[in-house]
Write an enzyme that holds these catalytic residues in place. Structure first.
Site, PDB file in Angstrom:
ATOM      1  N   CYS A  73      -3.640   1.020   7.695  1.00 27.38           N
ATOM      2  CA  CYS A  73      -3.166   2.339   8.116  1.00 27.38           C
ATOM      3  C   CYS A  73      -4.056   2.775   9.268  1.00 27.38           C
ATOM      4  O   CYS A  73      -5.255   3.003   9.080  1.00 27.38           O
ATOM      5  CB  CYS A  73      -3.236   3.335   6.965  1.00 27.38           C
ATOM      6  SG  CYS A  73      -2.873   5.045   7.447  1.00 27.38           S
ATOM      7  N   ARG A 202       7.902   3.330   5.805  1.00 35.78           N
ATOM      8  CA  ARG A 202       8.112   2.606   4.550  1.00 35.78           C
ATOM      9  C   ARG A 202       7.297   3.249   3.431  1.00 35.78           C
ATOM     10  O   ARG A 202       6.086   3.390   3.526  1.00 35.78           O
ATOM     11  CB  ARG A 202       7.682   1.142   4.739  1.00 35.78           C
ATOM     12  CG  ARG A 202       7.881   0.250   3.529  1.00 35.78           C
ATOM     13  CD  ARG A 202       7.399  -1.163   3.775  1.00 35.78           C
ATOM     14  NE  ARG A 202       5.962  -1.226   3.994  1.00 35.78           N
ATOM     15  CZ  ARG A 202       5.240  -2.341   3.889  1.00 35.78           C
ATOM     16  NH1 ARG A 202       5.826  -3.482   3.577  1.00 35.78           N
ATOM     17  NH2 ARG A 202       3.939  -2.336   4.130  1.00 35.78           N
TER      18      ARG A 202
END
Length: 271
Positions: A73, A202
């Site tokens: 991330c 997602r």
């Protein structure tokens, strides 16, 4: 034992950092889901757990708000790096993720850059369900695909305001072409050094921004010959810079902001 956390955001892409160095990570898939609930928990897009590491300043493990794991991330990596740099009074740190070793640097008071690693383009690396040209997928709109440690599918459109992301996003995320699902990007090119990006993430829905999605969208535009090697990526929550020379690591740079710190109430830790 109480679990402390730090709430942060990068252009509205919010996350928490849990420091579990010198202990065992308390965060499980179920706890991440509870914490991520914006009504009953803390609320965030991702949680990053800091762990001890022998070959880096720390290891990072990530969870989405729905309790699903992810390998990287970009926003939460920059946030964790910001905290570690402030703690050690340094301007750079190295973090280990499932993506590999990521080097992070402070480039200004609130701006952090991270070398996100090389993008992957092989159909099995992204992954896709079968062999194909990943520059132009056999879907309406002819998107491109790549992996930044998680899968990305990028559509280039003339008018972002005409795209119903809430309807298209979940359908594309779960398309059988993507066995692990995918992040979905919709890109409007302003010029060769500036794009507008909206995202269906997602496991997360529509965020104000996403570091890895900014990287994936810019990389796919550069591959297509539509963009220069340094791109301002403007999301709903603000802008970041993505640089890629077509060969090496993708460098993501942008602001991170601390919001508040706290501890989880006992009730959130129990069924």
């Amino acid at each position: 034992m109480p679990i402390s956390f730090h709430k942060m955001h990068a252009n509205g892409d919010d996350f928490i950092v849990v420091d579990a160095r010198n202990t065992i990570s308390p965060v499980t898939s179920e706890l991440a889901r509870r914490m991520g609930d914006r009504h009953l928990g803390i609320g965030f897009n991702q949680v990053a757990v800091l762990l001890d590491c022998e070959d880096a300043d720390a290891r990072l493990v990530f969870w989405n708000a729905d309790g699903s794991p992810l390998d990287v991330c970009g926003s939460a990596t920059r946030g964790a790096a910001d905290r570690l740099m402030r703690e050690a009074n340094r301007t750079s740190v190295t973090l280990r993720t499932n993506r590999g070793l990521l080097t992070c640097e402070r480039t200004s008071a609130e701006r952090i850059s991270v070398a996100m690693g090389q993008p992957l383009f092989g159909w099995s690396e992204i992954p896709l369900a079968r062999e194909m040209d990943t520059t132009v997928l056999p879907l309406a709109g002819a998107p491109a695909a790549c992996s930044m440690g998680n899968p990305h599918c990028t559509f280039f459109v003339d008018d972002l305001s005409a795209i119903d992301i809430a309807t298209l996003g979940p359908t594309l995320e779960t398309n059988p072409l993507f066995p692990l699902k995918t992040n979905v990007h919709f890109v409007q090119i302003i010029d060769r050094q500036h794009i507008r990006l909206r995202i269906w993430e997602r496991g997360g829905g529509i965020p104000l921004g996403s570091g890895s999605c900014c990287c994936g969208a810019a990389v796919n535009g550069i591959r297509r010959g539509l963009l220069d090697n340094s791109v301002e990526v403007e999301c709903d929550g603000g802008s970041v810079t993505v640089q890629w020379d077509g060969r090496g690591s993708v460098v993501l740079s942008g602001p991170v902001v601390s919001v508040f710190s706290g501890s989880l109430a006992d009730g959130l830790l129990c069924d």
